[in-house]
Design a protein around this motif. Structure first.
Motif, short mmCIF file in Angstrom:
data_model
loop_
_atom_site.label_atom_id
_atom_site.label_comp_id
_atom_site.label_asym_id
_atom_site.label_seq_id
_atom_site.Cartn_x
_atom_site.Cartn_y
_atom_site.Cartn_z
N ILE A 16 52.42 46.53 64.18
CA ILE A 16 53.53 46.43 64.48
C ILE A 16 52.45 47.95 65.78
N TYR A 17 52.14 48.87 65.48
CA TYR A 17 51.59 49.97 65.69
C TYR A 17 50.36 49.59 66.94
N ARG A 19 50.13 46.70 68.36
CA ARG A 19 50.98 46.38 69.32
C ARG A 19 52.24 46.54 70.02
N LYS A 20 52.68 47.79 69.78
CA LYS A 20 53.37 48.52 70.26
C LYS A 20 52.78 50.07 70.41
N TYR A 22 52.15 51.49 73.42
CA TYR A 22 52.32 52.49 74.71
C TYR A 22 54.14 52.57 74.74
N LYS A 23 54.52 52.21 73.36
CA LYS A 23 55.83 52.33 73.30
C LYS A 23 56.14 53.22 72.72
N THR A 76 62.00 54.14 66.83
CA THR A 76 60.29 54.20 65.43
C THR A 76 61.66 52.96 64.79
N LEU A 79 61.42 49.57 65.83
CA LEU A 79 59.87 48.93 66.04
C LEU A 79 59.24 48.26 65.15
N ASP A 84 62.14 43.91 69.35
CA ASP A 84 61.28 44.47 71.13
C ASP A 84 62.50 45.18 72.16
N VAL A 87 62.40 51.17 75.85
CA VAL A 87 62.60 52.60 74.87
C VAL A 87 63.26 53.56 75.53
#
Length: 316
Positions: A16-17, A19-20, A22-23, A76, A79, A84, A87
């Motif tokens: 998860i970290y 893949r996400k 940029y968020k 968070t 996430l 999805d 943000v």
């Protein structure tokens, strides 16, 4: 046919970290930029007043900016669930819905941090000078600080997840800080690993003060607070859900979280006899308080649907 190996919890977190990522960076910037700006302004404005007074006033950054952490926590949390997330929308929504409680949290956290800094400085110096009982007091203070840190794993996440009073938020958090030590220490260990990774570039600073400040600032502004929130929320979320729903003691011996949730889901079906269906459908709250438990609104609707289908099948 070979079955895909189930990922361990830590593997899920890492997946998860990255893949996400940029968020996470965007979320961190939304929180860290104003926080650092306020902190720097307060520090330089109060520096002529002396070290102690400057620290006390500069720490007001916590009171001013911690309500923004409501947005970080909500983003968070979602996430960490694999959702999805938009943000900016989620961040602002988290602040709008929770800023009052987070303002109270910020004041409590301000006094904890300020008193903690002075207490640790005093007892550590006295322990070195006098030894004996002062070391005992220092260790006691560190244990209290550890308990408070564990509490604040739960406080922000519980605030954005459940519609609970401040009294119940702190009561539940205090109990879980002591009662869920295994989860809390796994969370702490994961945070320490991440902190060590973030601190690795400092090795290449060769002790240069400017380089240390620049590297630390980049880590704080770019990744750290949001990453910390993701890690702590990821590990404690399932345990918190079990305990706050009031059924943790009954399912605590079941190892699999999926089994826990399945058992709670099945046993909750019997509690839906007198529920106001229209109220649930029209509610904007994510969780509904029913029969002494907080239950996810979508879960209630799904169970009501299942119950209606069971009645129809029985009537045929």
């Amino acid at each position: 046919m070979a079955t895909e190996r189930k990922k361990f919890t830590f593997e899920n977190l890492v997946s998860i970290y990255f893949r996400k990522f940029y968020k996470i960076i965007f979320t961190n910037l939304l929180f860290a930029v104003p926080t650092v700006a306020v902190g720097v302004i307060l520090y330089f404005l109060t520096k002529p007043l002396g070290e102690i007074l400057s620290l006390v006033i500069s720490m007001l950054t916590v009171v001013i900016c911690y309500p923004l952490y409501a947005g970080v926590t909500l983003v968070t949390r979602n996430l960490g669930r694999g959702e999805d997330v938009k943000v900016l929308e989620c961040f602002l929504g988290g602040i709008a819905d929770n800023y009052k409680k987070f303002l109270v949290h910020s004041i409590i956290l301000y006094f904890i941090l300020t008193i903690g800094i002075f207490s640790f400085t005093f007892y550590s110096r006295m322990a070195v000078a006098l030894g004996g009982i002062m070391y005992v007091l220092l260790i006691t203070m560190i244990l209290i600080a550890l308990w408070l840190m564990f509490m604040f794993y739960y406080v922000p996440l519980m605030t954005v997840t459940f519609d609970l009073s401040l009294k119940n938020i702190y009561k539940n958090s205090a109990l879980m800080a002591l009662g869920e030590l295994k989860v809390n220490f796994v969370t702490l260990f994961s945070v320490l690993i991440f902190t060590a990774i973030c601190a690795t570039p400092l090795i290449f600073s060769a002790g240069n003060a400017v380089a240390v400040i620049v590297i630390t600032a980049v880590m704080l502004i770019a990744v750290y607070p949001a990453s910390y929130s993701l890690i702590t929320g990821f590990f404690i979320q399932d345990t918190m859900m079990m305990m706050v729903t009031g059924r943790g003691d009954e399912v605590h011996d079941i190892k699999s979280t999926e089994e826990k949730l399945a058992k709670l889901r099945n046993e909750t079906k019997d509690d839906l006899e007198n529920i106001d269906i229209e109220k649930v459908k029209n509610s904007r709250e994510e969780y509904i308080f029913h029969n002494g438990k907080m239950i996810k609104r979508t879960t209630i609707l799904e169970m009501l649907k299942d119950k209606e289908e069971e009645k129809e099948n029985n009537n045929e």
